[in-house]
Design a protein around this motif. Sequence first.
Motif, PDB file in Angstrom:
ATOM      1  N   LEU A  26      17.599  62.548  45.199  1.00  0.00           N
ATOM      2  CA  LEU A  26      17.860  63.580  46.206  1.00  0.00           C
ATOM      3  C   LEU A  26      19.338  63.668  46.553  1.00  0.00           C
ATOM      4  O   LEU A  26      19.858  64.747  46.805  1.00  0.00           O
ATOM      5  CB  LEU A  26      17.016  63.316  47.461  1.00  0.00           C
ATOM      6  N   SER A  27      20.027  62.507  46.516  1.00  0.00           N
ATOM      7  CA  SER A  27      21.472  62.520  46.776  1.00  0.00           C
ATOM      8  C   SER A  27      22.196  63.322  45.709  1.00  0.00           C
ATOM      9  O   SER A  27      23.089  64.110  46.009  1.00  0.00           O
ATOM     10  CB  SER A  27      22.038  61.104  46.771  1.00  0.00           C
ATOM     11  N   VAL A  28      21.792  63.107  44.456  1.00  0.00           N
ATOM     12  CA  VAL A  28      22.423  63.850  43.354  1.00  0.00           C
ATOM     13  C   VAL A  28      22.234  65.349  43.585  1.00  0.00           C
ATOM     14  O   VAL A  28      23.191  66.139  43.496  1.00  0.00           O
ATOM     15  CB  VAL A  28      21.816  63.431  41.995  1.00  0.00           C
ATOM     16  N   ILE A  29      20.994  65.744  43.916  1.00  0.00           N
ATOM     17  CA  ILE A  29      20.717  67.168  44.129  1.00  0.00           C
ATOM     18  C   ILE A  29      21.507  67.684  45.335  1.00  0.00           C
ATOM     19  O   ILE A  29      22.122  68.751  45.274  1.00  0.00           O
ATOM     20  CB  ILE A  29      19.201  67.408  44.315  1.00  0.00           C
ATOM     21  N   PHE A  30      21.534  66.886  46.417  1.00  0.00           N
ATOM     22  CA  PHE A  30      22.245  67.302  47.622  1.00  0.00           C
ATOM     23  C   PHE A  30      23.739  67.507  47.334  1.00  0.00           C
ATOM     24  O   PHE A  30      24.319  68.523  47.700  1.00  0.00           O
ATOM     25  CB  PHE A  30      22.049  66.231  48.711  1.00  0.00           C
TER      26      PHE A  30
END
Lengths: 275, 216
Positions: A26-30
């Motif tokens: 999710l961090s990568v996507i964020f």
Amino acid sequence: MEIQKINGNPLFIILLGVSGSLFLALSVIFFYVKYHRRFLLQKAAIQKAELTHRQYIVNAIIQSQENERMRISKDLHDHIGSSLSSLRFMVSRIQKTVPGAQGLHQITEEYKSNIDRIIEDVRNISHSLSPAGLALFGFQDTLEEFCEKMSKSTGVEIHLKDNTGGILQQMNFDVALSLFRIMQELTSNTIKHAAASMVSITTTTENEFIAIRYADNGKGTDVNIFNQRGIGMYNIESRLTMMNARFEAKSSAGAGFVFNIWLPQTTLDQTSLYE
Amino acid sequence: MSSLSDSPFFFMTVVVPLSETLPVAIAIYKYKQFPRELKRFAWYLFLNCTANCVGSILSYHWINNLWLIQIYAVVEIITLSLFFKMLLKGTRVHKYMNAIMVTFVTAAVVNVLFFQHLFTYPGFTKSIESILFIFLTISYFKKVLDHVDPPNKTGNSVLFINSGLLIYFSGSFTLFVISKLIIINFTLNRFVWNTHASLLLIMYMLFAFALWRYKK
């Protein structure tokens, strides 16, 4: 003690592992979304700055063009016009100095009529370069005079109808000059390309806008004039953009050409278009 | 008398497999409009759905379906890698895609032959598959960021598919790694596979959204 507790609870370890991996994903996507949005905003800002800069250059070109036209027009009117007038006066003096010489009288009369024609031509060129009437009589009267002249010289009927209640007479010189140039360009296009017999220019007020409708009954075109525009059309677009006007061109083969302009009434009071 | 919905495996054996019909139905409905990339992805979805159906039928009849998971893991590596090969065109990773595919398929085959035989869960294959697709999804994000122009309509849909894959594979990675260890514990087993099913559900919903929002 804490380590032992964790070691003793495999459910917790699994949950921790899954949550950790999910958190990373999710961090990568964020970060992707955030970075990408910022990137797009920056790109839009650069494009806007480029557009403003380009508009600034176009404004400067149009302004210097107008200034140069005015200077040439003034030179033609003041210097060449007055030189021709004094030449005509000198020819008249020859006539008076040698009275009774029949042959000489005829020649000097020819000279005088030639000089008169040149004076008229110079005046016309001077007026078309910088319509002096705009400052003196306002947009509507100058346009009327222009239309009359064009009708006479080309045979194309040009009808002018003003339903604005005289608003156009009061507008600022820069705006009036730009609108006048646009009308000149459109008329010139009609005469050169459209094979039209009639042109109508109608001005009305629509809420906070002045609506100007230019229409001819010529052969029209299926080509989008903004996609394949020449210098003339480019100048029209630039001038209208400078005036914050909305505009559209409608045409199809055999159905004439219509150009609609919606000019905000606030633009009419602008002191200068070129800033 | 207990109904099917009371079963501890109802969510993972009925709800989640059924949820896949949504992206599959959208893919069938819009297949003709799709560009090449999404058509290739649609084929992955069709194969995945077929494998799920066959797996569910086998499990309903109490027949061991783990051999199907072993075979499908290889098929999934190939189909998804081909999809990413198309997406990553113009990047350095694209040059190595064939080698990557061969390596991972070989590893899966070696695993079946020497470590986790055909009728056991292919935890190792699924783990390395997760690593591969986490790497490829992040590579795609990098490619989009390196590109000057904003993504087009296809790119916008692919971003959601990519996000779905990244969430699923990274979330499931731990589960695949420990799958061998928890097989004996029923509670743990149920928890792990329900978590896995939840991740699948998220992924399918993102696929459905991505395919639905694509307009020619």
